[in-house]
Design a protein around this motif. Structure first.
Motif, PDB file in Angstrom:
ATOM      1  N   LEU A  52     -25.394-121.651  -5.170  1.00  0.00           N
ATOM      2  CA  LEU A  52     -25.578-122.551  -4.041  1.00  0.00           C
ATOM      3  C   LEU A  52     -26.517-121.943  -2.999  1.00  0.00           C
ATOM      4  O   LEU A  52     -26.962-122.621  -2.092  1.00  0.00           O
ATOM      5  CB  LEU A  52     -24.227-122.872  -3.398  1.00  0.00           C
ATOM      6  CG  LEU A  52     -23.222-123.572  -4.307  1.00  0.00           C
ATOM      7  CD1 LEU A  52     -21.868-123.710  -3.609  1.00  0.00           C
ATOM      8  CD2 LEU A  52     -23.745-124.933  -4.733  1.00  0.00           C
ATOM      9  N   ASP A  53     -26.793-120.653  -3.146  1.00  0.00           N
ATOM     10  CA  ASP A  53     -27.684-119.940  -2.239  1.00  0.00           C
ATOM     11  C   ASP A  53     -28.511-118.962  -3.079  1.00  0.00           C
ATOM     12  O   ASP A  53     -28.480-119.029  -4.302  1.00  0.00           O
ATOM     13  CB  ASP A  53     -26.852-119.195  -1.184  1.00  0.00           C
ATOM     14  CG  ASP A  53     -27.596-118.991   0.116  1.00  0.00           C
ATOM     15  OD1 ASP A  53     -28.830-119.206   0.157  1.00  0.00           O
ATOM     16  OD2 ASP A  53     -26.959-118.607   1.112  1.00  0.00           O
ATOM     17  N   ASP A  54     -29.211-118.055  -2.440  1.00  0.00           N
ATOM     18  CA  ASP A  54     -30.059-117.125  -3.197  1.00  0.00           C
ATOM     19  C   ASP A  54     -29.346-115.825  -3.545  1.00  0.00           C
ATOM     20  O   ASP A  54     -29.969-114.842  -3.928  1.00  0.00           O
ATOM     21  CB  ASP A  54     -31.359-116.847  -2.445  1.00  0.00           C
ATOM     22  CG  ASP A  54     -31.127-116.234  -1.079  1.00  0.00           C
ATOM     23  OD1 ASP A  54     -29.953-116.090  -0.674  1.00  0.00           O
ATOM     24  OD2 ASP A  54     -32.114-115.900  -0.416  1.00  0.00           O
ATOM     25  N   GLY A 100     -30.048-122.962  -7.274  1.00  0.00           N
ATOM     26  CA  GLY A 100     -30.186-124.181  -8.060  1.00  0.00           C
ATOM     27  C   GLY A 100     -30.485-123.967  -9.536  1.00  0.00           C
ATOM     28  O   GLY A 100     -30.460-124.906 -10.320  1.00  0.00           O
ATOM     29  N   ALA A 101     -30.783-122.733  -9.939  1.00  0.00           N
ATOM     30  CA  ALA A 101     -31.014-122.444 -11.359  1.00  0.00           C
ATOM     31  C   ALA A 101     -29.659-122.410 -12.075  1.00  0.00           C
ATOM     32  O   ALA A 101     -28.609-122.404 -11.444  1.00  0.00           O
ATOM     33  CB  ALA A 101     -31.726-121.103 -11.508  1.00  0.00           C
ATOM     34  N   TRP A 102     -29.700-122.398 -13.401  1.00  0.00           N
ATOM     35  CA  TRP A 102     -28.463-122.332 -14.190  1.00  0.00           C
ATOM     36  C   TRP A 102     -28.477-121.076 -15.049  1.00  0.00           C
ATOM     37  O   TRP A 102     -29.497-120.728 -15.646  1.00  0.00           O
ATOM     38  CB  TRP A 102     -28.308-123.572 -15.066  1.00  0.00           C
ATOM     39  CG  TRP A 102     -27.957-124.769 -14.254  1.00  0.00           C
ATOM     40  CD1 TRP A 102     -28.811-125.701 -13.751  1.00  0.00           C
ATOM     41  CD2 TRP A 102     -26.649-125.146 -13.810  1.00  0.00           C
ATOM     42  NE1 TRP A 102     -28.120-126.646 -13.025  1.00  0.00           N
ATOM     43  CE2 TRP A 102     -26.789-126.331 -13.046  1.00  0.00           C
ATOM     44  CE3 TRP A 102     -25.377-124.621 -13.978  1.00  0.00           C
ATOM     45  CZ2 TRP A 102     -25.707-126.984 -12.460  1.00  0.00           C
ATOM     46  CZ3 TRP A 102     -24.296-125.270 -13.389  1.00  0.00           C
ATOM     47  CH2 TRP A 102     -24.470-126.432 -12.647  1.00  0.00           C
ATOM     48  N   PHE A 103     -27.321-120.402 -15.090  1.00  0.00           N
ATOM     49  CA  PHE A 103     -27.175-119.144 -15.809  1.00  0.00           C
ATOM     50  C   PHE A 103     -25.876-119.132 -16.607  1.00  0.00           C
ATOM     51  O   PHE A 103     -24.936-119.833 -16.291  1.00  0.00           O
ATOM     52  CB  PHE A 103     -27.102-117.956 -14.832  1.00  0.00           C
ATOM     53  CG  PHE A 103     -28.282-117.815 -13.938  1.00  0.00           C
ATOM     54  CD1 PHE A 103     -29.372-117.060 -14.332  1.00  0.00           C
ATOM     55  CD2 PHE A 103     -28.307-118.416 -12.690  1.00  0.00           C
ATOM     56  CE1 PHE A 103     -30.468-116.909 -13.492  1.00  0.00           C
ATOM     57  CE2 PHE A 103     -29.397-118.277 -11.847  1.00  0.00           C
ATOM     58  CZ  PHE A 103     -30.481-117.524 -12.252  1.00  0.00           C
ATOM     59  N   LYS A 104     -25.858-118.272 -17.614  1.00  0.00           N
ATOM     60  CA  LYS A 104     -24.615-117.901 -18.283  1.00  0.00           C
ATOM     61  C   LYS A 104     -24.293-116.500 -17.808  1.00  0.00           C
ATOM     62  O   LYS A 104     -25.184-115.652 -17.690  1.00  0.00           O
ATOM     63  CB  LYS A 104     -24.763-117.910 -19.798  1.00  0.00           C
ATOM     64  CG  LYS A 104     -24.718-119.298 -20.377  1.00  0.00           C
ATOM     65  CD  LYS A 104     -24.373-119.219 -21.850  1.00  0.00           C
ATOM     66  CE  LYS A 104     -24.143-120.616 -22.351  1.00  0.00           C
ATOM     67  NZ  LYS A 104     -22.837-120.765 -22.925  1.00  0.00           N
ATOM     68  N   ILE A 105     -23.034-116.272 -17.531  1.00  0.00           N
ATOM     69  CA  ILE A 105     -22.618-114.954 -17.062  1.00  0.00           C
ATOM     70  C   ILE A 105     -21.968-114.197 -18.218  1.00  0.00           C
ATOM     71  O   ILE A 105     -21.195-114.769 -18.979  1.00  0.00           O
ATOM     72  CB  ILE A 105     -21.678-115.073 -15.840  1.00  0.00           C
ATOM     73  CG1 ILE A 105     -21.444-113.723 -15.213  1.00  0.00           C
ATOM     74  CG2 ILE A 105     -20.384-115.752 -16.203  1.00  0.00           C
ATOM     75  CD1 ILE A 105     -20.868-113.802 -13.818  1.00  0.00           C
ATOM     76  N   GLY A 106     -22.350-112.935 -18.359  1.00  0.00           N
ATOM     77  CA  GLY A 106     -21.826-112.127 -19.447  1.00  0.00           C
ATOM     78  C   GLY A 106     -21.374-110.764 -18.963  1.00  0.00           C
ATOM     79  O   GLY A 106     -21.845-110.271 -17.938  1.00  0.00           O
ATOM     80  N   VAL A 107     -20.450-110.182 -19.708  1.00  0.00           N
ATOM     81  CA  VAL A 107     -19.961-108.846 -19.394  1.00  0.00           C
ATOM     82  C   VAL A 107     -19.960-108.000 -20.658  1.00  0.00           C
ATOM     83  O   VAL A 107     -19.788-108.504 -21.764  1.00  0.00           O
ATOM     84  CB  VAL A 107     -18.543-108.863 -18.778  1.00  0.00           C
ATOM     85  CG1 VAL A 107     -18.553-109.489 -17.398  1.00  0.00           C
ATOM     86  CG2 VAL A 107     -17.553-109.580 -19.673  1.00  0.00           C
ATOM     87  N   GLU A 127     -21.721-123.466  -8.309  1.00  0.00           N
ATOM     88  CA  GLU A 127     -21.079-124.617  -8.929  1.00  0.00           C
ATOM     89  C   GLU A 127     -21.085-124.350 -10.421  1.00  0.00           C
ATOM     90  O   GLU A 127     -21.831-123.491 -10.913  1.00  0.00           O
ATOM     91  CB  GLU A 127     -21.772-125.922  -8.581  1.00  0.00           C
ATOM     92  CG  GLU A 127     -23.217-126.062  -9.013  1.00  0.00           C
ATOM     93  CD  GLU A 127     -23.793-127.403  -8.599  1.00  0.00           C
ATOM     94  OE1 GLU A 127     -23.373-128.430  -9.156  1.00  0.00           O
ATOM     95  OE2 GLU A 127     -24.655-127.404  -7.726  1.00  0.00           O
ATOM     96  N   VAL A 128     -20.224-125.026 -11.149  1.00  0.00           N
ATOM     97  CA  VAL A 128     -20.011-124.728 -12.561  1.00  0.00           C
ATOM     98  C   VAL A 128     -20.176-125.997 -13.395  1.00  0.00           C
ATOM     99  O   VAL A 128     -19.803-127.088 -12.967  1.00  0.00           O
ATOM    100  CB  VAL A 128     -18.596-124.159 -12.784  1.00  0.00           C
ATOM    101  CG1 VAL A 128     -18.283-123.957 -14.248  1.00  0.00           C
ATOM    102  CG2 VAL A 128     -18.434-122.854 -12.029  1.00  0.00           C
ATOM    103  N   ARG A 129     -20.734-125.829 -14.588  1.00  0.00           N
ATOM    104  CA  ARG A 129     -20.770-126.917 -15.570  1.00  0.00           C
ATOM    105  C   ARG A 129     -20.444-126.316 -16.930  1.00  0.00           C
ATOM    106  O   ARG A 129     -20.704-125.143 -17.188  1.00  0.00           O
ATOM    107  CB  ARG A 129     -22.103-127.650 -15.581  1.00  0.00           C
ATOM    108  CG  ARG A 129     -23.246-126.866 -16.192  1.00  0.00           C
ATOM    109  CD  ARG A 129     -24.539-127.658 -16.177  1.00  0.00           C
ATOM    110  NE  ARG A 129     -25.624-126.881 -16.785  1.00  0.00           N
ATOM    111  CZ  ARG A 129     -26.879-127.228 -16.741  1.00  0.00           C
ATOM    112  NH1 ARG A 129     -27.256-128.340 -16.122  1.00  0.00           N
ATOM    113  NH2 ARG A 129     -27.810-126.477 -17.321  1.00  0.00           N
ATOM    114  N   VAL A 130     -19.888-127.148 -17.795  1.00  0.00           N
ATOM    115  CA  VAL A 130     -19.591-126.714 -19.155  1.00  0.00           C
ATOM    116  C   VAL A 130     -20.728-127.141 -20.037  1.00  0.00           C
ATOM    117  O   VAL A 130     -21.184-128.288 -19.962  1.00  0.00           O
ATOM    118  CB  VAL A 130     -18.264-127.327 -19.649  1.00  0.00           C
ATOM    119  CG1 VAL A 130     -17.976-126.902 -21.072  1.00  0.00           C
ATOM    120  CG2 VAL A 130     -17.123-126.920 -18.729  1.00  0.00           C
TER     121      VAL A 130
END
Length: 131
Positions: A52-54, A100-107, A127-130
């Motif tokens: 939602l921010d940088d 505003g970009a979309w990412f996948k988070i990994g560990v 924000e989250v989307r599936v």
């Protein structure tokens, strides 16, 4: 005149609902990452996150100890290398990102067991989307 009496309460209710909806927007999530049995490496969540921010704040959640965290770009405008960070329980990491970009988070995780396991990261300002 009668129509005006009906319109004014409707507009007031609509305004109130809009204001309340904006006040209760959720921007913190516990993101689940499923680690397959016998897996070693970077495991990614099924959900995609959008800042939602940088900058976003990530902290270790349930089942997660010291580890590396990274963001894999899914939909971005800027071709930038998004540096991850090192997570330690109780010490969140802040990562600069494209708003505003979309990412996948990994560990980075190891699961030497015969069963899949779940770990969580807590992420703020997203924000989250599936997928």
């Amino acid at each position: 005149m009668i129509a005006m009496k009906r319109v004014i309460p409707f507009v007031l209710v609509l305004t109130l609902v809009t204001v309340l909806t904006g006040c209760f927007r959720q921007d913190e999530f516990d993101i689940r990452i499923v680690v397959p049995a016998g897996y070693s490496g970077i495991a990614y969540a099924d959900e995609e996150i959008s800042p939602l921010d940088d900058e976003i704040e990530i902290s270790a959640g349930k089942g997660l100890g010291d580890t590396m965290v990274e963001l894999k770009p899914v939909e971005v405008k800027e071709k930038t290398a998004y540096e991850g960070g090192y997570l330690t329980p109780g010490m969140p990491v802040e990562i600069e990102v494209e708003k505003g970009a979309w990412f996948k988070i990994g560990v980075m995780v190891d699961n030497p067991t015969d069963e899949e396991k779940e770990v969580y990261v807590h992420v703020e300002d997203i924000e989250v989307r599936v997928e």
